[in-house]
Design an enzyme around this catalytic site. Structure first.
Site, PDB file in Angstrom:
ATOM      1  N   LYS A 188       0.850  -1.204   0.000  1.00 52.09           N
ATOM      2  CA  LYS A 188       0.000   0.000   0.000  1.00 52.09           C
ATOM      3  C   LYS A 188       0.882   1.250   0.000  1.00 52.09           C
ATOM      4  O   LYS A 188       1.731   1.404   0.880  1.00 52.09           O
ATOM      5  CB  LYS A 188      -0.901   0.006   1.245  1.00 52.09           C
ATOM      6  CG  LYS A 188      -1.638   1.343   1.485  1.00 52.09           C
ATOM      7  CD  LYS A 188      -2.545   1.310   2.724  1.00 52.09           C
ATOM      8  CE  LYS A 188      -3.112   2.698   3.052  1.00 52.09           C
ATOM      9  NZ  LYS A 188      -3.967   2.712   4.254  1.00 52.09           N
ATOM     10  N   LYS A 241      -9.912  12.929   8.519  1.00 53.09           N
ATOM     11  CA  LYS A 241      -9.265  12.610   9.789  1.00 53.09           C
ATOM     12  C   LYS A 241      -9.158  13.882  10.645  1.00 53.09           C
ATOM     13  O   LYS A 241      -9.187  14.995  10.117  1.00 53.09           O
ATOM     14  CB  LYS A 241      -7.846  12.089   9.534  1.00 53.09           C
ATOM     15  CG  LYS A 241      -7.786  10.691   8.955  1.00 53.09           C
ATOM     16  CD  LYS A 241      -6.339  10.195   8.887  1.00 53.09           C
ATOM     17  CE  LYS A 241      -6.231   8.823   8.245  1.00 53.09           C
ATOM     18  NZ  LYS A 241      -6.870   7.749   9.009  1.00 53.09           N
ATOM     19  N   ASP A 300     -12.133   7.166   4.174  1.00 51.67           N
ATOM     20  CA  ASP A 300     -10.877   6.927   4.902  1.00 51.67           C
ATOM     21  C   ASP A 300     -10.472   5.442   4.873  1.00 51.67           C
ATOM     22  O   ASP A 300      -9.362   5.093   5.272  1.00 51.67           O
ATOM     23  CB  ASP A 300     -11.031   7.413   6.352  1.00 51.67           C
ATOM     24  CG  ASP A 300      -9.690   7.610   7.050  1.00 51.67           C
ATOM     25  OD1 ASP A 300      -8.651   7.587   6.361  1.00 51.67           O
ATOM     26  OD2 ASP A 300      -9.702   7.795   8.282  1.00 51.67           O
ATOM     27  N   ARG A 323      -7.718  -0.416   1.363  1.00 50.25           N
ATOM     28  CA  ARG A 323      -8.289  -1.657   0.817  1.00 50.25           C
ATOM     29  C   ARG A 323      -8.752  -1.471  -0.621  1.00 50.25           C
ATOM     30  O   ARG A 323      -8.775  -2.420  -1.394  1.00 50.25           O
ATOM     31  CB  ARG A 323      -9.425  -2.133   1.738  1.00 50.25           C
ATOM     32  CG  ARG A 323     -10.548  -1.145   1.869  1.00 50.25           C
ATOM     33  CD  ARG A 323     -11.409  -1.419   3.094  1.00 50.25           C
ATOM     34  NE  ARG A 323     -10.743  -1.028   4.343  1.00 50.25           N
ATOM     35  CZ  ARG A 323     -11.238  -1.232   5.552  1.00 50.25           C
ATOM     36  NH1 ARG A 323     -12.404  -1.822   5.701  1.00 50.25           N
ATOM     37  NH2 ARG A 323     -10.565  -0.856   6.623  1.00 50.25           N
TER      38      ARG A 323
HETATM   39  N1  BES Z   1      -3.992   4.693   7.002  1.00 51.51           N
HETATM   40  C1  BES Z   1      -5.091   4.440   7.862  1.00 51.51           C
HETATM   41  C2  BES Z   1      -4.756   3.448   9.005  1.00 51.51           C
HETATM   42  C3  BES Z   1      -3.772   3.942  10.020  1.00 51.51           C
HETATM   43  C4  BES Z   1      -4.205   4.667  11.119  1.00 51.51           C
HETATM   44  C5  BES Z   1      -2.432   3.634   9.914  1.00 51.51           C
HETATM   45  C6  BES Z   1      -3.304   5.105  12.066  1.00 51.51           C
HETATM   46  C7  BES Z   1      -1.526   4.066  10.867  1.00 51.51           C
HETATM   47  C8  BES Z   1      -1.956   4.807  11.936  1.00 51.51           C
HETATM   48  C9  BES Z   1      -6.249   3.865   7.050  1.00 51.51           C
HETATM   49  O1  BES Z   1      -6.353   4.321   5.761  1.00 51.51           O
HETATM   50  C10 BES Z   1      -7.509   4.220   7.764  1.00 51.51           C
HETATM   51  O2  BES Z   1      -7.788   5.376   7.821  1.00 51.51           O
HETATM   52  N2  BES Z   1      -8.234   3.222   8.265  1.00 51.51           N
HETATM   53  C11 BES Z   1      -9.449   3.439   8.961  1.00 51.51           C
HETATM   54  C12 BES Z   1     -10.470   2.484   8.400  1.00 51.51           C
HETATM   55  C13 BES Z   1     -11.868   2.741   8.879  1.00 51.51           C
HETATM   56  C14 BES Z   1     -12.382   4.055   8.311  1.00 51.51           C
HETATM   57  C15 BES Z   1     -12.761   1.605   8.435  1.00 51.51           C
HETATM   58  C16 BES Z   1      -9.220   3.157  10.453  1.00 51.51           C
HETATM   59  O3  BES Z   1      -8.536   2.189  10.771  1.00 51.51           O
HETATM   60  O4  BES Z   1      -9.682   3.952  11.248  1.00 51.51           O
HETATM   61 ZN    ZN Z   2      -4.643   4.902   4.854  1.00 54.76          ZN
HETATM   62 MN    MN Z   3      -7.456   6.099   5.597  1.00 52.63          MN
END
Ligand code: BES
Ligand code: ZN
Ligand code: MN
Length: 505
Positions: free
Chosen positions: A267, A279, A349, A353
């Site tokens: 990724k 965010k 966000d 995936r």
């Molecule tokens: N890049 C983030 C995940 C992440 C968060 C990596 C903090 C490192 C530190 C990912 O794209 C994300 O935002 N995931 C969300 C998914 C949710 C919206 C289903 C998450 O994990 O909050």
């Molecule tokens: Zn991300």
């Molecule tokens: Mn994200």
């Protein structure tokens, strides 16, 4: 910094610093430590017998030699309990000694190969681990600093134990160098700020990986990605003026007719604002590191070429930025991935995936032996395992999971296997408008559902997914003993390199 071997006696070596080591509660010295102790009239054994140095892992004590041997100082480093001793203790002991040596302004170092006289570890593995620990600990990212305050070590000479083949030791040093350089490449890419590290920049750096010319890199731009019908991947980048790239790195391509490749997918979101599911400011603060999976795959492919892995290895890196603008995805959009499955974007966000879905579909073209993806995919992985503790492993096949867990042991990069329950899949399929949705209202199952979503795009091959969110980028306050400064860790490069060394396809 150069690494080499020397066979002289410690009393004759022309260096400024000698590194020696001992186990926890060692009450007597032996081998080269004993020989040095004799030259120093017993000052090492006195420090040990008075309990001034206990031998705890990473504990360091300096001993000044007052002209009794050419080196000005000895750095004595602890290896921890003898029963727990392994390659990773060597990495940490070498790291602690190297950091102390740099603080003291050391330039030329000679070091014993920690524990090799006492343990069953092979000298090659031991010297490889010592090289890794030293290089990784001394890493700095200071290209944007006007002043460089840290000293630099010129050379580390490992003292050859008697009756051990120097070719083995030289190969260990070489592998340690290759792996550490690849980790440092990944760290540099992750630490690079997001105004510099764009999808185009990543593609450019991937094209420059240093190998033996057995590696081909192709860069697909937006029109070509459109031709591949990668609607899920493309939707993420639509909000950014920095155009996406699909980076394909092929090592040992000429063997592809005969041998099934290992395919690595990473990724690479060069910055994740969250999109319209925006965010918070603090949640965004480390999101330049959201391309750490891609960086690890670029590093691993550099290592594959330099290690001369005997089978084909392919790296696939979808690289794009997740921004807000008039052309960005709305929550509720429906997009279509390259295998024809439609996806409701419930949460912009959950973009990782989406880009991995199309890359995993693309991976099937290679008739892969295994596909392993690395991604900073979920915050839930951090909640599940803890920052700096372990990455989360998912696999649809136990033998691949076991190979990865073995590589985790030898590389010291921790992973922990998680389940792929079918209800996670059911929840991801419960969209009212499309085949799948990219997120559910069940926040508590965020890590399992993310993996179940990816699984929908892994037709007919052995697959593992590693959520490296807990490990890719560590804050300064993290209590975990790192091999290197705060910031990018390069997590995954060592794991994959050790997998490629140990696993002969
Ligand atoms: N890049 C983030 C995940 C992440 C968060 C990596 C903090 C490192 C530190 C990912 O794209 C994300 O935002 N995931 C969300 C998914 C949710 C919206 C289903 C998450 O994990 O909050
Ligand atoms: Zn991300
Ligand atoms: Mn994200």
């Amino acid at each position: 910094m150069k690494f080499n071997l020397i066979s002289n006696k410690i009393a004759e070596i022309d260096v400024d610093t000698v590194i020696l080591s001992c186990f926890l509660s060692d009450d007597s010295t032996n081998g080269l430590v004993h020989d040095t102790d004799v030259e120093l009239n017993g000052s090492i054994s006195e420090i040990l017998s008075r309990g001034d140095h206990k031998g705890k892992l990473r504990e360091v004590t300096e001993i000044y030699t007052s002209g009794q041997i050419p080196a000005h100082r000895i750095i004595l480093v602890g290896l921890g309990p003898e029963n727990d001793f392994n390659e990773n203790c060597i990495r940490h002991a070498a790291a602690a000694a190297a950091i102390r040596a740099r603080q003291l302004g050391a330039s030329k170092i000679a070091s014993i190969i920690h524990g090799v006289e006492q343990s069953k570890l092979s000298a090659k593995d031991a010297v490889r681990a010592a090289t890794e620990g030293t290089m990784l600990a001394l890493y700095v990212f200071d290209k944007y600093k006007s002043e460089n305050k840290l000293g630099s070590i010129e050379s580390v000479s490992f003292i050859e134990p008697e009756d051990i083949q120097s070719e083995d030791l030289l190969r260990g040093i070489e592998q340690g160098n290759i792996i550490s350089n690849a980790v440092q490449l990944a760290r540099d890419l992750v630490n690079e700020p997001p105004n510099v590290c764009t999808p185009a920049f990543l593609a450019e750096r991937a094209s420059q990986i240093d190998d033996d010319a057995n590696t081909d890199v192709s860069i697909l731009t937006e029109p070509e990605i459109e031709d591949l019908n990668m609607g899920a991947f493309l939707s993420v980048g639509r909000g950014s003026t920095r155009k996406p790239r699909f980076i394909v790195i092929e090592y040992n391509k000429k063997l592809l007719d005969k041998v099934q490749p290992l395919v690595l997918v990473g990724k690479a979101i060069t910055f994740d604002t969250g999109g319209y599911s925006l965010k918070s400011a603090s949640g965004m603060s480390t999101m330049k590191a959201d391309m750490a999976g891609g960086a690890a795959v670029i590093g691993a492919l550099q290592a594959a070429g330099q290690l001369k892995v005997p089978y084909p290895v392919i790296g696939l890196i979808p690289a794009t930025e997740n921004m807000v603008s008039g052309t960005a995805s709305h929550p509720s959009d429906v997009v279509s991935a390259s295998n024809g499955k439609t996806i409701e974007i419930v949460n912009t966000d959950a973009e990782g995936r989406l880009i991995l879905a199309d890359a995993l579909v693309y991976a099937a073209k290679y008739n892969p032996k295994h596909v392993i993806d690395l991604a900073t995919l979920t915050g839930s992985a951090i909640i599940a395992l803890g920052e700096g503790s372990a990455a989360a492993l998912f696999a649809n096949e136990t033998s691949l999971a076991e190979q990865l867990l073995t590589a985790s042991e030898s590389s010291g990069e921790r992973i922990w296997r998680m389940p792929l329950y079918s209800e996670y899949t059911d929840w991801m399929r419960a969209s009212n408008v499309a085949d799948l949705r990219n997120s559910t209202e069940k926040r508590d199952s965020g890590i399992g559902t993310s993996a179940a979503f990816l699984q929908e795009f892994t037709e007919g091959y052995s697959w593992a997914h590693i959520d490296i969110a807990p490990m890719a980028f560590l804050s300064g306050t993290s209590v975990i003993k790192r091999l290197g400064p705060a910031g990018a860790t390069g997590f995954g490069v060592r794991l994959l390199s050790h997998l490629m060394i140990e696993y002969a396809n």
